[in-house]
Design a protein around this motif. Structure first.
Motif, PDB file in Angstrom:
ATOM      1  N   THR A  78       0.855  -1.184   0.000  1.00 45.18           N
ATOM      2  CA  THR A  78       0.000   0.000   0.000  1.00 45.18           C
ATOM      3  C   THR A  78       0.892   1.235   0.000  1.00 45.18           C
ATOM      4  N   SER A  79       0.585   2.188  -0.884  1.00 50.11           N
ATOM      5  CA  SER A  79       1.392   3.404  -0.961  1.00 50.11           C
ATOM      6  C   SER A  79       0.567   4.631  -0.641  1.00 50.11           C
ATOM      7  N   LYS A  80       1.114   5.458   0.227  1.00 47.05           N
ATOM      8  CA  LYS A  80       0.560   6.791   0.481  1.00 47.05           C
ATOM      9  C   LYS A  80       1.578   7.849   0.065  1.00 47.05           C
ATOM     10  N   GLU A  82       3.240   9.537  -3.561  1.00 48.58           N
ATOM     11  CA  GLU A  82       3.009   9.636  -5.005  1.00 48.58           C
ATOM     12  C   GLU A  82       4.163   9.090  -5.844  1.00 48.58           C
ATOM     13  N   ASN A  83       5.339   8.922  -5.238  1.00 46.28           N
ATOM     14  CA  ASN A  83       6.492   8.437  -5.989  1.00 46.28           C
ATOM     15  C   ASN A  83       6.588   6.905  -6.028  1.00 46.28           C
ATOM     16  N   LYS A  85       4.166   3.057  -6.004  1.00 47.77           N
ATOM     17  CA  LYS A  85       2.847   2.442  -6.181  1.00 47.77           C
ATOM     18  C   LYS A  85       2.910   0.994  -5.735  1.00 47.77           C
ATOM     19  N   ALA A  86       1.755   0.418  -5.476  1.00 47.45           N
ATOM     20  CA  ALA A  86       1.684  -0.995  -5.107  1.00 47.45           C
ATOM     21  C   ALA A  86       2.311  -1.834  -6.212  1.00 47.45           C
ATOM     22  N   ASP A  88       5.618  -1.985  -6.645  1.00 42.00           N
ATOM     23  CA  ASP A  88       7.012  -1.561  -6.758  1.00 42.00           C
ATOM     24  C   ASP A  88       7.869  -2.376  -5.781  1.00 42.00           C
TER      25      ASP A  88
END
Length: 331
Positions: A78-80, A82-83, A85-86, A88
């Motif tokens: 989970t990514s919060k 912006e650089n 993403k799920a 990666d």
């Protein structure tokens, strides 16, 4: 819930499984700018033994009751931020946890389509950087010189030897089994090898393998083997002190050779280092290592142990010489 491996108590001498403790913990949701990641590969390294002692060193000691940490390649769940993403993949020194929330400070995004993920803990990670910067910045190799490496079948040593061959050196490796010597000669292109466990006269064995003397010694082990090398160093030799696994588990200060006379009469340089000393060279090093890897001039060896629960045992196996190349745990 996720599993975490804690540092349970300080070892006396060689570590055991009792020095580690498994616990279950809840996993929080990432806040703005943070990532929830899941470990895919965990690095185990000899230097972690030094952090188990409550003594001053180049990194703070592990604290009893806190998680163990080392290099980890993880997948973003989970990514919060912006650089990222799920999906990666990222690499960073992290606690030994199956899942955790991390910040992006000092985080490296890695590409699974350019090299195996485990390589970012080895040849394209701290291992490769250590080999490259130690040899280039301290060793200052010149074509035709003799490079001797102890712990040569290990993660760093096996890369150092290959770099030496790329740069036109004669390369000799010291390792602990005939199988490892065969690996050095036939996979990594070393010119000669010494099985220190099969010789009762290591000083003579070094002389036989290095008839023109030693110009560069890349030392990964310390102890008696390294003492013997000093009898064979050439004028203006460079001794690179990278590791001392032979003495990490000693409970008293080991008695060693007085090296000053050897250094003085040979105008030799002996320097210890840690890879972070050369952080300004990392970009150059990774670029060059990746190029040689893509050109098939550089190979690497890994010992991959499977299972998060086996991380402590994999670490202990380092001190028994059970790894060929980089020791990595696939979670």
């Amino acid at each position: 819930m996720t599993q975490t491996i804690l540092f349970n108590k300080r070892p006396e001498g060689k570590p055991t499984l009792d020095n580690f403790k498994f616990v279950e913990e809840s996993v929080e949701e990432p806040k703005e700018g943070e990532l929830l990641v899941e470990a895919r590969y965990v690095s185990v390294d000899p230097y972690l033994r030094g952090r188990m002692n409550d003594t001053k060193s180049y990194v703070p000691p592990f604290q009893v009751g806190e998680p163990m940490t080392s290099g980890v390649v993880a997948e973003v769940i989970t990514s919060k931020n912006e650089n990222f993403k799920a999906g990666d993949f990222v690499a960073k020194v992290m606690p030994w946890k199956q899942q955790q929330v991390i910040t992006t400070a000092d985080l490296q995004k890695v590409a699974a389509n350019q090299a195996p993920l485990s390589a970012y803990l080895g040849v394209l990670g701290m291992t490769g950087l250590t080999a490259y910067t130690g040899l280039m910045e301290i060793g200052k190799p010149q074509k035709g010189e003799t490079l001797l490496i102890s712990g040569a079948a290990g993660a760093v040593g096996s890369i150092v030897g290959q770099l030496g061959k790329i740069l036109g050196l004669r390369v000799v490796g010291i390792a602990g089994s005939d199988e490892k010597i065969d690996l050095l000669r036939h996979k990594f292109g070393f010119d000669a090898g010494i099985n220190y466990k099969e010789t009762s006269a290591i000083k003579k064995a070094i002389g036989d393998a290095c008839p023109d003397g030693v110009d560069i010694y890349f030392d990964n082990v310390g102890g008696d083997i390294s003492d013997a090398v000093f009898y064979h160093i050439n004028k203006f030799a460079r001794i690179i002190n990278c590791g001392a696994i032979a003495v990490y588990n000693k409970t008293s200060i080991p008695q060693s050779l007085s090296v000053q006379p050897f250094l003085i009469k040979n105008s030799a340089l002996m320097q210890g280092f840690i890879v972070s000393n050369y952080a300004s060279k990392f970009e150059e090093a990774i670029t060059q290592l990746a190029q040689w890897l893509q050109e098939d001039k550089l190979d690497y060896s890994e010992t991959i142990v499977e299972g998060f629960e086996n991380i402590p045992q994999a670490f202990l196996d380092l001190f028994e010489g059970k790894n060929k190349g980089k020791m990595v745990v696939k979670v």
